[in-house]
Design a protein around this motif. Sequence first.
Motif: not given
Lengths: 172, 140
Positions: A101-102, A132, A159, A170, B1, B4-5, B7-9, B11-15
């Motif tokens: 998802e999504p 996560w 990362m 991104f 942190m 930018n890092e 924000r990237f985290e 972004y990743l958490r949106s999955f």
Amino acid sequence: MGEQEAFENSGPFDGKTLEGQVERYGREMMLYALTLTRHREDAEDVLQEALARIFAKQPSGILNWKAYLFRAVRNAALNGIRRRGRAARREAGAVCGFFIEPASRQEELEALNGALAGLADEQREVVVMKVWGGLTFDQIAQTVGIPRDTAASRYRYAMEALKEKMRGFFNE
Amino acid sequence: MSENEDRFEQYLRSFAGPKLPGNLLDRSAAKARAAHRLKRVVAGVLAAAAALLIAFTLWSRGEPPQGSGSPTPVAKTLPGSDADLTEYASLQRAFRDGGISRLESQLDRTALAMKAGGGLGAQPLNMNSIYGGKLPFETE
């Protein structure tokens, strides 16, 4: 948080509490199990084993349930790998996607799954726990059994690699 | 942190990965209960086996030894033992008090007693057969 505090007991075991914590962190646990096994059915087996052990052990109380559950999943996964030779099945190519998802961002999902699969096992584990799972470096270090600085450096390398792979999606 | 890092985290958490199977918790609890029952059964079987082993060991110790049986005693008293010394003293006293005839009768009694006890004296001592009718200390 100090090393001893991460899993410190503070109250009696309660099945309802465990149920609530599993509902709360279930998705993170599943992702972590997938990270360790890279196979959907194996991941479910690992989670079942981990929870069965908690039910059997009935720990007197947990200060940080999330960290405790992650460690339980890790122990069950390592035991399963030793017992059933899960690594062999993984080598055979039965690898699943980590993220589903999504669904509307299929291209990104595929890119992220590929990027995560391309990481070294130890880097993937740390980055999943941190991003996560939301664990601190102290908790990750204690769960994995590595120094805190090692956990932090694995996270940084992971990362950087992920950012490189996801550059097209991104925007920095 | 850095920002930018961070924000990237985010972004990743949106999955997100797959959800847990709905009945996983129930299956885990059932598995734990089954393992507990199995542990109790195994413990019971082991306890019963241990009890049987102990009972058999005690029973076998109560049985007479197998094979040719207990050895027959070769002498009622061991040389030099208290009983042996008592007999020697009684023979000395009999000779001192009643001479050779008293000694002979004392020896006969001792032999009969040994025979009754299953020792060397299965037959009464016959001084004549041993010394040709004369005792070593008897003068011609």
